[in-house]
Design an enzyme around this catalytic site. Sequence first.
Site, PDB file in Angstrom:
ATOM      1  N   PHE A 132       0.834  -1.211   0.000  1.00 54.19           N
ATOM      2  CA  PHE A 132       0.000   0.000   0.000  1.00 54.19           C
ATOM      3  C   PHE A 132       0.873   1.267   0.000  1.00 54.19           C
ATOM      4  O   PHE A 132       0.893   2.022  -0.967  1.00 54.19           O
ATOM      5  CB  PHE A 132      -0.960  -0.082   1.198  1.00 54.19           C
ATOM      6  CG  PHE A 132      -1.552   1.213   1.641  1.00 54.19           C
ATOM      7  CD1 PHE A 132      -2.154   2.079   0.730  1.00 54.19           C
ATOM      8  CD2 PHE A 132      -1.537   1.568   2.989  1.00 54.19           C
ATOM      9  CE1 PHE A 132      -2.707   3.283   1.146  1.00 54.19           C
ATOM     10  CE2 PHE A 132      -2.094   2.767   3.412  1.00 54.19           C
ATOM     11  CZ  PHE A 132      -2.667   3.629   2.495  1.00 54.19           C
TER      12      PHE A 132
ATOM     13  N   THR B 240       1.869  -9.437   1.218  1.00 52.71           N
ATOM     14  CA  THR B 240       0.624  -8.655   1.288  1.00 52.71           C
ATOM     15  C   THR B 240       0.519  -7.650   0.143  1.00 52.71           C
ATOM     16  O   THR B 240      -0.543  -7.075  -0.077  1.00 52.71           O
ATOM     17  CB  THR B 240       0.522  -7.881   2.628  1.00 52.71           C
ATOM     18  OG1 THR B 240       1.740  -7.146   2.815  1.00 52.71           O
ATOM     19  CG2 THR B 240       0.311  -8.814   3.785  1.00 52.71           C
ATOM     20  N   GLY B 241       1.605  -7.447  -0.567  1.00 56.72           N
ATOM     21  CA  GLY B 241       1.572  -6.535  -1.714  1.00 56.72           C
ATOM     22  C   GLY B 241       1.226  -7.307  -2.979  1.00 56.72           C
ATOM     23  O   GLY B 241       1.146  -8.536  -2.959  1.00 56.72           O
TER      24      GLY B 241
ATOM     25  N   TYR C   7       5.148  -7.881  15.950  1.00 58.63           N
ATOM     26  CA  TYR C   7       5.206  -6.641  15.168  1.00 58.63           C
ATOM     27  C   TYR C   7       5.805  -5.507  16.007  1.00 58.63           C
ATOM     28  O   TYR C   7       6.797  -4.891  15.612  1.00 58.63           O
ATOM     29  CB  TYR C   7       3.793  -6.289  14.709  1.00 58.63           C
ATOM     30  CG  TYR C   7       3.703  -5.082  13.806  1.00 58.63           C
ATOM     31  CD1 TYR C   7       4.067  -5.160  12.468  1.00 58.63           C
ATOM     32  CD2 TYR C   7       3.233  -3.859  14.294  1.00 58.63           C
ATOM     33  CE1 TYR C   7       3.975  -4.048  11.625  1.00 58.63           C
ATOM     34  CE2 TYR C   7       3.136  -2.743  13.463  1.00 58.63           C
ATOM     35  CZ  TYR C   7       3.501  -2.842  12.129  1.00 58.63           C
ATOM     36  OH  TYR C   7       3.405  -1.747  11.310  1.00 58.63           O
TER      37      TYR C   7
ATOM     38  N   THR D 135      -2.345   5.101   8.553  1.00 55.23           N
ATOM     39  CA  THR D 135      -2.448   5.753   7.250  1.00 55.23           C
ATOM     40  C   THR D 135      -3.465   5.000   6.397  1.00 55.23           C
ATOM     41  O   THR D 135      -3.585   3.786   6.507  1.00 55.23           O
ATOM     42  CB  THR D 135      -1.066   5.788   6.575  1.00 55.23           C
ATOM     43  OG1 THR D 135      -0.163   6.473   7.449  1.00 55.23           O
ATOM     44  CG2 THR D 135      -1.098   6.510   5.248  1.00 55.23           C
TER      45      THR D 135
HETATM   46  N1  LIG Z   1      -0.209   1.698   6.749  1.00 56.45           N
HETATM   47  C1  LIG Z   1      -0.035   2.112   7.992  1.00 56.45           C
HETATM   48  O1  LIG Z   1      -0.944   2.658   8.591  1.00 56.45           O
HETATM   49  C2  LIG Z   1       1.302   1.905   8.680  1.00 56.45           C
HETATM   50  C3  LIG Z   1       1.437   2.386   9.985  1.00 56.45           C
HETATM   51  C4  LIG Z   1       2.647   2.220  10.629  1.00 56.45           C
HETATM   52  C5  LIG Z   1       3.697   1.621   9.986  1.00 56.45           C
HETATM   53  N2  LIG Z   1       3.549   1.160   8.726  1.00 56.45           N
HETATM   54  C6  LIG Z   1       4.691   0.472   8.107  1.00 56.45           C
HETATM   55  O2  LIG Z   1       4.836   0.857   6.764  1.00 56.45           O
HETATM   56  C7  LIG Z   1       5.272  -0.247   5.985  1.00 56.45           C
HETATM   57  C8  LIG Z   1       4.318  -0.468   4.817  1.00 56.45           C
HETATM   58  O3  LIG Z   1       3.020  -0.710   5.324  1.00 56.45           O
HETATM   59  P1  LIG Z   1       1.753  -0.891   4.374  1.00 56.45           P
HETATM   60  O4  LIG Z   1       0.599  -0.323   5.052  1.00 56.45           O
HETATM   61  O5  LIG Z   1       2.094  -0.445   3.013  1.00 56.45           O
HETATM   62  O6  LIG Z   1       1.590  -2.466   4.428  1.00 56.45           O
HETATM   63  P2  LIG Z   1       1.470  -3.535   3.250  1.00 56.45           P
HETATM   64  O7  LIG Z   1       1.218  -4.836   3.912  1.00 56.45           O
HETATM   65  O8  LIG Z   1       0.513  -3.059   2.222  1.00 56.45           O
HETATM   66  O9  LIG Z   1       2.905  -3.494   2.609  1.00 56.45           O
HETATM   67  C9  LIG Z   1       3.988  -4.217   3.086  1.00 56.45           C
HETATM   68  C10 LIG Z   1       4.755  -4.739   1.894  1.00 56.45           C
HETATM   69  O10 LIG Z   1       5.886  -5.487   2.362  1.00 56.45           O
HETATM   70  C11 LIG Z   1       5.936  -6.726   1.667  1.00 56.45           C
HETATM   71  N3  LIG Z   1       6.599  -7.700   2.529  1.00 56.45           N
HETATM   72  C12 LIG Z   1       6.158  -8.257   3.673  1.00 56.45           C
HETATM   73  N4  LIG Z   1       7.073  -9.095   4.172  1.00 56.45           N
HETATM   74  C13 LIG Z   1       8.144  -9.042   3.324  1.00 56.45           C
HETATM   75  C14 LIG Z   1       9.401  -9.679   3.298  1.00 56.45           C
HETATM   76  N5  LIG Z   1       9.768 -10.556   4.233  1.00 56.45           N
HETATM   77  N6  LIG Z   1      10.239  -9.405   2.267  1.00 56.45           N
HETATM   78  C15 LIG Z   1       9.889  -8.532   1.292  1.00 56.45           C
HETATM   79  N7  LIG Z   1       8.696  -7.907   1.264  1.00 56.45           N
HETATM   80  C16 LIG Z   1       7.843  -8.154   2.283  1.00 56.45           C
HETATM   81  C17 LIG Z   1       4.495  -7.078   1.374  1.00 56.45           C
HETATM   82  O11 LIG Z   1       4.349  -8.004   0.340  1.00 56.45           O
HETATM   83  C18 LIG Z   1       3.926  -5.702   1.043  1.00 56.45           C
HETATM   84  O12 LIG Z   1       4.095  -5.409  -0.322  1.00 56.45           O
HETATM   85  C19 LIG Z   1       5.353  -1.455   6.924  1.00 56.45           C
HETATM   86  O13 LIG Z   1       6.680  -1.596   7.352  1.00 56.45           O
HETATM   87  C20 LIG Z   1       4.487  -1.040   8.077  1.00 56.45           C
HETATM   88  O14 LIG Z   1       4.896  -1.636   9.278  1.00 56.45           O
HETATM   89  C21 LIG Z   1       2.363   1.277   8.059  1.00 56.45           C
END
Ligand SMILES: NC(=O)c1ccc[n+]([C@@H]2O[C@H](COP(=O)([O-])OP(=O)(O)OC[C@H]3O[C@@H](n4cnc5c(N)ncnc54)[C@H](O)[C@@H]3O)[C@@H](O)[C@H]2O)c1
Length: 320
Positions: A20, A44-45, A152, A182
Amino acid sequence: MPSDKYRQRKRILVTGGAGFLGSHLCEHLLGQGNEVLCADNFFTGNRENIGHLLENRKFELIRNDVTFPLYVEVDEIYNLACPASPIHYQSDPVQTTKTNVHGAINMLGLAKRVKAKILQASTSEVYGDAQVHPQPEHYWGNVNPVGLRSCYDEGKRCAETLFFDYYRQHKLRIKVARIFNTYGPRMHPRDGRVVSNFIIQALNDEPITIYGAGTQSRAFCFVDDLVEGLVQFMQATPDDFVGPMNIGNPREITILELARLIIRMVGSKSELIFKPLPSDDPIHRRPDIALAQEHIHWQPRTELEQGLEQTIDYFRRGAW
Ligand SMILES: NC(=O)c1ccc[n+]([C@@H]2O[C@H](COP(=O)([O-])OP(=O)(O)OC[C@H]3O[C@@H](n4cnc5c(N)ncnc54)[C@H](O)[C@@H]3O)[C@@H](O)[C@H]2O)c1
């Protein structure tokens, strides 16, 4: 001699770039004229999130699990790889800790080797069930180390520790951003996050599930604002300003108010149903963004209603 234009153009690695936030970040960085390497294991992507970028010659997609080393020549790294929603990160908690800890070690090792600047996507979850409200960066948090969310929360805390030790020990150029809730287009439709959950339930006129009485509050940041904050932190702060720095929207809203707002905006017939609160779910969450305001002159610009409109439109179009 390379031209100024050539020297300014950077090669940037975004781990978790097909997720995302990562997909919006890749888009933004390409828009600045950079070359972008997106590395993802597609847990998850997905490819649809970055499908529109695949034709761009400055964009490259690599299937890579961040828990394994990656050898690429880059100038900057944004380390976003990690599932962000409880449903996903709790489905394989050991892998979640590995992604956070081994992933950080691998990316920090790469940054050290190629002398890249590196930003960690940390999280407000490092504050746990906060006893201080709103949460400033100097608050150390109140985290359960052995609960269902610990893979986490503690994984992200350990990643922060690693970033700061590489900074002190190896003089690496680091930035640690603590991202608060977000939302926006390309959120995973079924990962249990509250905004996407409510929108999909409302669009389908299904009952909207509220956990607890709905009096717990959250503060939601629109994805474009968040990405701007991350990029400004990375690009426009001196090397000795490393964070941790909160990035989020301080406007607080209760879950009940959010549900009612979404029902109204969608024009839905959904009713509200109430279920017990999951364990370790924080009661309040709101960023103190004074540091971001001071150091990067950043604050979110998108009103909740505006951001929700775009997100509702994305889910309504079935663009996922
Ligand atoms: N969206 C939010 O509200 C939020 C809040 C706090 C922190 N974050 C952080 O921002 C980052 C992105 O979050 P997001 O909301 O886009 O989540 P998301 O799940 O959409 O994206 C995470 C991405 O990481 C990839 N991924 C997961 N494990 C992996 C691995 N071992 N190797 C390679 N790729 C891997 C997934 O396939 C996905 O594309 C994360 O680190 C999350 O902890 C997001």
